[in-house]
Design a protein around this motif. Sequence first.
Motif, PDB file in Angstrom:
ATOM      1  N   ALA A 297       0.838  -1.208   0.000  1.00 25.81           N
ATOM      2  CA  ALA A 297       0.000   0.000   0.000  1.00 25.81           C
ATOM      3  C   ALA A 297       0.870   1.254   0.000  1.00 25.81           C
ATOM      4  CB  ALA A 297      -0.923  -0.003   1.216  1.00 25.81           C
ATOM      5  N   ALA A 298       1.945   1.217   0.789  1.00 26.85           N
ATOM      6  CA  ALA A 298       2.853   2.372   0.838  1.00 26.85           C
ATOM      7  C   ALA A 298       3.480   2.615  -0.533  1.00 26.85           C
ATOM      8  CB  ALA A 298       3.941   2.140   1.885  1.00 26.85           C
ATOM      9  N   ASN A 310       2.852  12.511   5.653  1.00 26.14           N
ATOM     10  CA  ASN A 310       3.234  11.350   6.456  1.00 26.14           C
ATOM     11  C   ASN A 310       2.762  10.090   5.755  1.00 26.14           C
ATOM     12  OD1 ASN A 310       4.191   9.701   8.431  1.00 26.14           O
ATOM     13  ND2 ASN A 310       2.817  10.428  10.066  1.00 26.14           N
ATOM     14  N   CYS A 311       3.604   9.080   5.762  1.00 27.03           N
ATOM     15  CA  CYS A 311       3.258   7.784   5.168  1.00 27.03           C
ATOM     16  C   CYS A 311       4.183   6.779   5.834  1.00 27.03           C
ATOM     17  CB  CYS A 311       3.463   7.843   3.658  1.00 27.03           C
ATOM     18  SG  CYS A 311       2.963   6.323   2.812  1.00 27.03           S
ATOM     19  N   ARG A 312       3.917   6.537   7.123  1.00 26.98           N
ATOM     20  CA  ARG A 312       4.818   5.697   7.914  1.00 26.98           C
ATOM     21  C   ARG A 312       4.139   4.393   8.253  1.00 26.98           C
ATOM     22  NH1 ARG A 312       6.600  10.847   9.080  1.00 26.98           N
ATOM     23  NH2 ARG A 312       8.861  11.030   9.213  1.00 26.98           N
ATOM     24  N   LEU A 313       4.834   3.313   7.987  1.00 28.35           N
ATOM     25  CA  LEU A 313       4.278   1.984   8.242  1.00 28.35           C
ATOM     26  C   LEU A 313       4.965   1.366   9.453  1.00 28.35           C
ATOM     27  CD1 LEU A 313       2.475  -0.395   7.184  1.00 28.35           C
ATOM     28  CD2 LEU A 313       4.533  -1.198   5.983  1.00 28.35           C
ATOM     29  N   LEU A 314       4.192   1.019  10.469  1.00 30.53           N
ATOM     30  CA  LEU A 314       4.742   0.370  11.662  1.00 30.53           C
ATOM     31  C   LEU A 314       4.385  -1.106  11.616  1.00 30.53           C
ATOM     32  CD1 LEU A 314       3.398   2.906  14.368  1.00 30.53           C
ATOM     33  CD2 LEU A 314       5.366   3.166  12.833  1.00 30.53           C
ATOM     34  N   LEU A 333       0.356   4.966   8.885  1.00 28.61           N
ATOM     35  CA  LEU A 333      -0.107   6.298   9.272  1.00 28.61           C
ATOM     36  C   LEU A 333      -0.007   7.210   8.058  1.00 28.61           C
ATOM     37  CD1 LEU A 333       1.998   6.496  12.573  1.00 28.61           C
ATOM     38  CD2 LEU A 333      -0.304   5.531  12.256  1.00 28.61           C
ATOM     39  N   VAL A 334      -1.150   7.695   7.630  1.00 33.19           N
ATOM     40  CA  VAL A 334      -1.188   8.558   6.450  1.00 33.19           C
ATOM     41  C   VAL A 334      -1.665   9.933   6.887  1.00 33.19           C
ATOM     42  CG1 VAL A 334      -2.137   8.887   4.132  1.00 33.19           C
ATOM     43  CG2 VAL A 334      -1.811   6.568   5.043  1.00 33.19           C
ATOM     44  N   ILE A 444       8.673   1.603   8.345  1.00 34.36           N
ATOM     45  CA  ILE A 444       9.139   2.317   7.151  1.00 34.36           C
ATOM     46  C   ILE A 444       8.951   3.789   7.451  1.00 34.36           C
ATOM     47  CG2 ILE A 444       8.636   2.819   4.729  1.00 34.36           C
ATOM     48  CD1 ILE A 444       7.918  -0.075   4.318  1.00 34.36           C
ATOM     49  N   THR A 445      10.040   4.541   7.396  1.00 31.84           N
ATOM     50  CA  THR A 445       9.949   5.945   7.807  1.00 31.84           C
ATOM     51  C   THR A 445       9.711   6.890   6.630  1.00 31.84           C
ATOM     52  OG1 THR A 445      12.351   6.184   7.638  1.00 31.84           O
ATOM     53  CG2 THR A 445      11.441   5.614   9.807  1.00 31.84           C
TER      54      THR A 445
END
Lengths: 534, 534
Positions: A297-298, A310-314, A333-334, A444-445
């Motif tokens: 998705a990212a 912001n487009c951070r995947l935890l 987090l979008v 992913i930062t």
Amino acid sequence: MINGRRFWGWGRDSDDPFREGLPALKAMMASRLNVSTFTELPPPRLEDIDLPTPRWAPPRKLDKLFSQDPFERAAHTYGKAYRDVVRGLMGDFRVAPDAVALPGDEAELVRILDFCQERRFAVIPYGGGSSVVGGVEMRGLDPARFRGVVSMDLRRLDRVIEIDEISRAARIQAGIFGPALEEALRPRGLSLRHYPQSFEFSTLGGWLATRSGGHFATLHTHIDDFVEALRVITPKGALETRRLPASGAGPAPERLFLGSEGALGIITEAWMRLSARPRFRASAEVRFSDFLRGAEAARRLAQSGLYPQNCRLLDAGEALNSGAGDGSASLLLVAFESADHPLDALMSRALEICRDAGGEAPPGAGKTRETREGEREGAAGAWRRMFLHMPYLRDALITLGMVVETFETAISWDRFEAFYTEVLSATRGAAVEVCGQALITCRITHVYPDGAAPYFTVLAPCRSGSGVRQWDEIKAAASEAILRAGGTITHHHAVGRDHRPFYDRERPDLFASALTGAKRALDPRGIMNPGVLV
Amino acid sequence: MINGRRFWGWGRDSDDPFREGLPALKAMMASRLNVSTFTELPPPRLEDIDLPTPRWAPPRKLDKLFSQDPFERAAHTYGKAYRDVVRGLMGDFRVAPDAVALPGDEAELVRILDFCQERRFAVIPYGGGSSVVGGVEMRGLDPARFRGVVSMDLRRLDRVIEIDEISRAARIQAGIFGPALEEALRPRGLSLRHYPQSFEFSTLGGWLATRSGGHFATLHTHIDDFVEALRVITPKGALETRRLPASGAGPAPERLFLGSEGALGIITEAWMRLSARPRFRASAEVRFSDFLRGAEAARRLAQSGLYPQNCRLLDAGEALNSGAGDGSASLLLVAFESADHPLDALMSRALEICRDAGGEAPPGAGKTRETREGEREGAAGAWRRMFLHMPYLRDALITLGMVVETFETAISWDRFEAFYTEVLSATRGAAVEVCGQALITCRITHVYPDGAAPYFTVLAPCRSGSGVRQWDEIKAAASEAILRAGGTITHHHAVGRDHRPFYDRERPDLFASALTGAKRALDPRGIMNPGVLV
């Protein structure tokens, strides 16, 4: 004293959110990692540590520009890597600089530099000292080549000199810390919007010299992108680039100094591009059952041209650790922000992309909110506090005898899955072998149309003996895997001395020759941060 | 023969839209500039020109890799600046290279380079030969230092080697021309979307070596932004950077070669970032009574975070010349494109900003249209044809004895108005003094949050005598004004030999020293494009 900061680790005693919370932290470690006994490393007192005697005293005419105060020397011995904090806690300050130089303006800086050149002293430029890669430490210096070591602290060069509201840019001295910089810009409604995790205790000059990664997860991910012009003092003199929005005149001069980590000279000023402070915000959390689905998705978001800020995947573990999730799913987090326009069209398409890729977001998520100056809505505000508290947590864990490491890299999307698997497995293998067990998480930062920047956190109980050695072994295994699988040794933590052997393998040999040629021209005696870069 | 191209100027006879149209062009010049007599410069025939005898013959083992054919030597003598075309038309080919090298692969290129190093021959890397700054011409070479001159033409290295659809990137050889590159990517639905005015007759390698400016008016304005990795052959060997979406490991190695104009080595391959071909488009024309009002709107758009793909401002004269307007007003062309989402929200906010700044756009302008592959709607298609025909027009005007020059620069917004006024007035002053009269127009080709890239066109009747000398005088006055008023000597045309004296003043001396150090490391005998860069 530098603002009441600790000489052995991150921040100030008075600000440490974990100061009274060690029992709770122990309980958490006991449950998450099944650790029962802790080999604690209590913080040392300044009067208990041994500092080597300085090899020289400043001449009288420069007397006021140097400090040989034990606190200053101890505080300038290391950066803030795990291995730095452990050595600090153990009272090992053998590599302390002879003196800390504190120029109040550029003329003083030049006088200090000339003095060091003449006396053959090594000079380490020092901003906030937040390097986690051994960037400000005098490691392995040949005493026959250098008769002394000076840590050149830029903290007195801390002013915003000029603000151009029309072009949204400001001329700023390199020694300014993150909060002071934002404070100076706020009355004009402007912001640099660069928030590395070290924000509180790092400086503009440090960000520039190390190609710091910041606030934006897409598009303008590094401080590099905000540089209009630089001013650098080298041992051969001053160099200033022209203030321009863009140019095609020869190789970009700023790019030679961005990432040069003090080895070519000292950045003293920069013209930086600013943004208007955001008025509209929209954010959403998207759940994915699986980290790799979240990464897919990212990727689609990164290639959509929507450019979320912001487009951070935890991964599930990161989500749990940061309090954003319950540990059962990955979270993407979008967020969008704008000073100019509502964000509904962008966010609604972003969530459509996420749902198409298998993500779950509650209906109605991501509505645009208009925020007033200073206001920070709940979740984002909590995340931000958490984000800035992380270095305190890391140090608290170290005092409990845990081995803690974070490392980051970047890789193209076609190799992402294989890369992630290989780096994770190599790191886990090493950590388990060295420490018996380990908790490894990934986020992913930053994302790009052609790849992503994964960021790993390793937490393991230190076995009796040297935590530094254990850390070094885990670090080496992770770094080996990164290079083998095609990544970069650093996306935004820089190279310093810790990453140097891996950087040398990543960097083309002939580019190393070119840099050596450039360094010889600017720093013929090789006094600038020796051991770094070339 | 290279694809039937002219040896003295732009393109092919068969494609020249002005071939039969000289009378119409004369009529237009007569009305716009009040010129009645034309000192025409008819194109020469190859058999009528004098080429110097080559100073050496290729050794038998390399025989097949060189051409000493008169057409090839003549066609490789110059780039495509006004002064190049005039000299070509006058049959002046005194600085022709001794031979044109035509390597078919990298191994052959290395053999040629080794041979040139050994024999002390200067090597000029040659892509499409579209330099307008004297980038590919052997001007002022010291015969005592170099015993020969080789133009290294990369046209046989023209393949797209590998396409990574997941990361949207491709590994591409440097000698490929614009149309062939797009042709190879189209079946995968991908595009580099880099359309300089030289698109038809310029190459990827040339774009990279000169930091070419392209399609996008905001955000990714230069080819630099699409580079994932480079492969460069230097006299000291090959250098290849790692394929990465981003990295913070030391100074960016690619940036040393972007803009190096062949002086450090020859770019042979690059991994380039691609885009999906757009599916949605929206465009609008906004009228401004005044160019500076239009610039103010462009500034607000550039700072809005909307990032329109097109944001080009034409002054009234440009609008008239390009057929986009009637000459009574400035026109701001605003366009969005996306492969992912409709553009109505973005366009509607963009038009609101323009109207707030005093622009007029018809109600209902800028609706999103969905386009099918290959389709190009009327106005944009016409603009594009016009854009690509400009070099033919320029050459047609030169054959009519007109002095034609285009130059471009960049400046921050706070100084824009003063800069624009000063450069315009200095250029007009020089052109009127030298040529008696002149038509000078301006457009803004690229915009940034902190500034703009203005592009000037000068058209003047050549007075009897040397057009080259007249051009040189106008060019010098314009360049002086640009430097004096704080701009850059080039935003995307590069430096070459024509801009070199001004570049040397713009560039910090110590950066020149650093580049010299780097060049010594990569090209110790200084054979690579001598006279360029350092």
